[in-house]
Motif scaffolding. Sequence first.
Motif, PDB file in Angstrom:
ATOM      1  N   LYS A 194       0.835  -1.211   0.000  1.00 12.03           N
ATOM      2  CA  LYS A 194       0.000   0.000   0.000  1.00 12.03           C
ATOM      3  C   LYS A 194       0.866   1.256   0.000  1.00 12.03           C
ATOM      4  O   LYS A 194       0.639   2.186  -0.780  1.00 12.03           O
ATOM      5  CB  LYS A 194      -0.928   0.013   1.218  1.00 12.03           C
ATOM      6  CG  LYS A 194      -2.057  -0.979   1.141  1.00 12.03           C
ATOM      7  CD  LYS A 194      -2.891  -0.907   2.420  1.00 12.03           C
ATOM      8  CE  LYS A 194      -4.029  -1.899   2.418  1.00 12.03           C
ATOM      9  NZ  LYS A 194      -4.820  -1.804   3.669  1.00 12.03           N
ATOM     10  N   ARG A 195       1.861   1.263   0.876  1.00 15.68           N
ATOM     11  CA  ARG A 195       2.753   2.432   0.975  1.00 15.68           C
ATOM     12  C   ARG A 195       3.497   2.662  -0.338  1.00 15.68           C
ATOM     13  O   ARG A 195       3.603   3.792  -0.823  1.00 15.68           O
ATOM     14  CB  ARG A 195       3.741   2.221   2.130  1.00 15.68           C
ATOM     15  CG  ARG A 195       4.634   3.436   2.391  1.00 15.68           C
ATOM     16  CD  ARG A 195       5.709   3.155   3.414  1.00 15.68           C
ATOM     17  NE  ARG A 195       6.674   2.236   2.853  1.00 15.68           N
ATOM     18  CZ  ARG A 195       7.072   1.108   3.433  1.00 15.68           C
ATOM     19  NH1 ARG A 195       6.649   0.764   4.602  1.00 15.68           N
ATOM     20  NH2 ARG A 195       7.948   0.324   2.843  1.00 15.68           N
ATOM     21  N   ASP A 196       3.984   1.586  -0.965  1.00 16.38           N
ATOM     22  CA  ASP A 196       4.723   1.710  -2.224  1.00 16.38           C
ATOM     23  C   ASP A 196       3.816   2.155  -3.373  1.00 16.38           C
ATOM     24  O   ASP A 196       4.239   2.949  -4.225  1.00 16.38           O
ATOM     25  CB  ASP A 196       5.401   0.380  -2.569  1.00 16.38           C
ATOM     26  CG  ASP A 196       6.530   0.033  -1.616  1.00 16.38           C
ATOM     27  OD1 ASP A 196       6.934   0.896  -0.804  1.00 16.38           O
ATOM     28  OD2 ASP A 196       6.996  -1.133  -1.659  1.00 16.38           O
ATOM     29  N   ALA A 197       2.594   1.658  -3.411  1.00 14.55           N
ATOM     30  CA  ALA A 197       1.647   2.053  -4.457  1.00 14.55           C
ATOM     31  C   ALA A 197       1.345   3.548  -4.347  1.00 14.55           C
ATOM     32  O   ALA A 197       1.326   4.266  -5.351  1.00 14.55           O
ATOM     33  CB  ALA A 197       0.367   1.229  -4.350  1.00 14.55           C
ATOM     34  N   ILE A 198       1.121   4.027  -3.138  1.00 13.12           N
ATOM     35  CA  ILE A 198       0.839   5.447  -2.925  1.00 13.12           C
ATOM     36  C   ILE A 198       2.065   6.296  -3.280  1.00 13.12           C
ATOM     37  O   ILE A 198       1.937   7.336  -3.930  1.00 13.12           O
ATOM     38  CB  ILE A 198       0.382   5.702  -1.473  1.00 13.12           C
ATOM     39  CG1 ILE A 198      -1.030   5.132  -1.277  1.00 13.12           C
ATOM     40  CG2 ILE A 198       0.428   7.187  -1.127  1.00 13.12           C
ATOM     41  CD1 ILE A 198      -1.508   5.115   0.163  1.00 13.12           C
ATOM     42  N   ALA A 199       3.245   5.852  -2.887  1.00 15.25           N
ATOM     43  CA  ALA A 199       4.469   6.598  -3.199  1.00 15.25           C
ATOM     44  C   ALA A 199       4.666   6.698  -4.716  1.00 15.25           C
ATOM     45  O   ALA A 199       5.063   7.757  -5.230  1.00 15.25           O
ATOM     46  CB  ALA A 199       5.684   5.940  -2.552  1.00 15.25           C
ATOM     47  N   THR A 200       4.378   5.626  -5.430  1.00 13.34           N
ATOM     48  CA  THR A 200       4.489   5.649  -6.890  1.00 13.34           C
ATOM     49  C   THR A 200       3.517   6.658  -7.479  1.00 13.34           C
ATOM     50  O   THR A 200       3.871   7.441  -8.374  1.00 13.34           O
ATOM     51  CB  THR A 200       4.223   4.253  -7.483  1.00 13.34           C
ATOM     52  OG1 THR A 200       5.266   3.378  -7.044  1.00 13.34           O
ATOM     53  CG2 THR A 200       4.171   4.275  -9.001  1.00 13.34           C
TER      54      THR A 200
END
Length: 183
Positions: A49-55
């Motif tokens: 979730k954190r990586d998807a949002i950061a992308t």
Amino acid sequence: MPIGLFLAGAAALSLTACSGTSNDAPSKPSASKPASDKPTPTDPTETAKRDAIATYQSYWKEMEKLYADRSGKSANLKGYAASAALENAESDAKRAHDRNRIHIGQVSVGSPTVTKLDMKGKVPNATLSSCLDISRWQVVDATTKKPVTLPSNRLTKYVIVTTVERWPDGWRVIRDEPQNKSC
């Protein structure tokens, strides 16, 4: 003095001495983190979730660059977008540039939230919802830098639903759909 009272007093004194606190000496700062600090998530779902949002947030930083540069060469949108999202962004930016328009300023992605996450499919993916604020992203004439007149009723803060997929080289935005609903 009874022996029990003596032992209880000695035990209390030795506990105080071992804890390193004393009424006479200032206490040393604790090496542990304050209770308000959240631990770094190690749960794979939270990490995804954190990586998807950061992308997604990085995608919009690259969109700012793409629309601001008439040549389109200063942006690395391919590092954050693919499929329909990449094609639509590149063709829309080219259309603006062909009309001698650029976008300057900043886009703000407010409250990005993962509303759906599928990590078990052939291509892991997530759906995000956020409030896109383009009120500080101004369309200007590329030559004069004067603002272009836009419809007064256009939404500048709106809900947007985004689909991201995890590819071998990282997450990519594949679809970005404004919802025509203010936020």
